[in-house]
Enzyme design. Structure first.
Site, PDB file in Angstrom:
ATOM      1  N   LYS A 293     -41.725 -14.058  14.384  1.00 30.37           N
ATOM      2  CA  LYS A 293     -41.459 -13.448  13.535  1.00 30.37           C
ATOM      3  C   LYS A 293     -42.791 -12.751  12.627  1.00 30.37           C
ATOM      4  O   LYS A 293     -43.349 -12.772  11.913  1.00 30.37           O
ATOM      5  CB  LYS A 293     -40.942 -14.253  12.461  1.00 30.37           C
ATOM      6  CG  LYS A 293     -39.777 -13.894  11.584  1.00 30.37           C
ATOM      7  CD  LYS A 293     -38.774 -15.286  11.090  1.00 30.37           C
ATOM      8  CE  LYS A 293     -37.860 -14.391   9.646  1.00 30.37           C
ATOM      9  NZ  LYS A 293     -36.810 -15.304   8.633  1.00 30.37           N
TER      10      LYS A 293
HETATM   11  C1  E4P Z   1     -34.663 -15.860   7.649  1.00 31.53           C
HETATM   12  O1  E4P Z   1     -34.595 -14.958   8.529  1.00 31.53           O
HETATM   13  C2  E4P Z   1     -34.889 -14.808   6.557  1.00 31.53           C
HETATM   14  O2  E4P Z   1     -36.559 -15.304   6.133  1.00 31.53           O
HETATM   15  C3  E4P Z   1     -33.725 -15.534   5.219  1.00 31.53           C
HETATM   16  O3  E4P Z   1     -32.573 -15.725   5.427  1.00 31.53           O
HETATM   17  C4  E4P Z   1     -34.270 -14.942   3.602  1.00 31.53           C
HETATM   18  O4  E4P Z   1     -33.372 -15.597   2.814  1.00 31.53           O
HETATM   19  P1  E4P Z   1     -32.988 -15.900   1.558  1.00 31.53           P
HETATM   20  O5  E4P Z   1     -33.224 -14.314   0.703  1.00 31.53           O
HETATM   21  O6  E4P Z   1     -31.928 -17.166   1.319  1.00 31.53           O
HETATM   22  O7  E4P Z   1     -34.263 -16.485   1.147  1.00 31.53           O
END
Ligand code: E4P
Length: 215
Positions: free
Chosen positions: A83
C-alpha cells in the site's frame, strides 16, 4: 464484488474469515497502531488466516524508503499487496513496483484525476476514501462513479477498491456503480446480514416449527 476486511485486529479477521466470503484484508498504520503490535508480526499472522490479497502499507514517504519497504513486504508473503500513498514519490514507486512485479494498492485517493494517474502508473488497486469525502461535505460516491467511467473508457486494469466505508449504504452504492472491491469494517459486514423482518420472520418460523407433529 470482492469483499475485503478493513482491520488489523486478528480476532476480527478470524471472525470475518469464518463467514466464508472474505476475499482479502486491508490494513493501514492507524489500524495497526490501535493493536499495539508490530506491523510485520500482524501481517504474518494475517497471511496464515487469509490466502487472498493482504494490503500492507509502507511507512516511508520518500521514493527510496518506499521501494525498500515494498521489497521487504514482498518477502513476507506471496499475497502481499504493498500500500503506497498517493504522492509524487508514491506514483514513481508504483511504476517501479509494477516493473518489478510487486502488486500495489494506492491509498488516500480523493479525486478521479488522482485515480487516473494511479491507473497510468499500473497499480493493482486504487483506494478512494468515500467516508472521508462525505465527512467534509463532498459526495464520495460521485468520485467512485467518475473513476468507474474513466477506467471503463480506457480499459484500465487497476481495480477500484472502495475504502473508508462507514455503513451499508456506502457498500450498496459502490456495488451499484460497479466498483471491483469494497473494504469494510467487521461492523458493516455484520450490518449487511441483518434485517428486522428477517429476525421477526425467523422467530415466527421457529415458534411455528414447534407445532409441527413429529410423526
Ligand atoms: C483502507 O484501506 C483505508 O485505510 C480505510 O478504509 C480508511 O478508513 P477510515 O477513513 O474509516 O479511517
Amino acid at each position: 464484488m470482492k469483499f475485503f476486511i478493513d482491520t488489523a485486529d486478528i480476532g476480527e479477521i478470524k471472525e470475518a474469515q469464518s463467514f466464508g466470503i472474505l476475499d482479502g484484508v486491508t490494513t493501514n498504520p492507524s489500524l495497526v497502531a490501535k493493536t499495539g503490535r508490530n506491523y510485520k508480526t500482524v501481517i504474518e499472522e494475517i497471511c496464515e488466516i487469509c490466502r487472498g490479497p493482504i494490503s500492507a502499507e509502507v511507512l516511508s514517504v520518500d521514493y527510496d524508503g518506499m521501494m525498500k519497504e515494498a521489497r521487504e513486504w514482498q518477502k513476507v508473503g506471496q499475497n502481499i499487496v504493498v500500500k503506497i500513498p498517493l504522492t509524487e514519490d508514491g506514483i514513481k514507486a508504483v511504476v517501479a513496483c509494477t516493473a518489478e512485479g510487486i502488486k500495489t494498492n494506492v491509498t488516500l485517493c480523493f479525486s478521479a484525476n488522482q485515480a487516473l494517474l494511479v491507473a497510468k502508473a499500473g497499480a493493482t488497486y486504487v483506494s478512494p476514501f468515500v467516508g472521508r469525502l462525505d465527512d467534509i461535505g463532498q459526495n464520495g460516491l460521485d468520485v467512485i462513479r467518475d473513476i468507474r467511467q474513466i477506467y471503463s473508457n480506457y480499459n484500465f486494469r487497476t481495480e477500484i477498491l472502495v475504502a473508508s466505508v462507514r455503513n451499508p449504504i456506502h457498500l450498496l452504492d459502490a456495488a451499484k456503480v460497479g466498483a471491483d472491491v469494497s473494504t469494510i469494517p467487521l461492523t458493516v459486514l455484520k450490518q449487511l446480514v441483518r434485517h428486522p423482518l428477517t429476525d421477526i420472520g425467523l422467530a415466527k418460523f421457529v415458534e411455528d416449527s414447534k407445532k409441527i407433529p413429529k410423526s
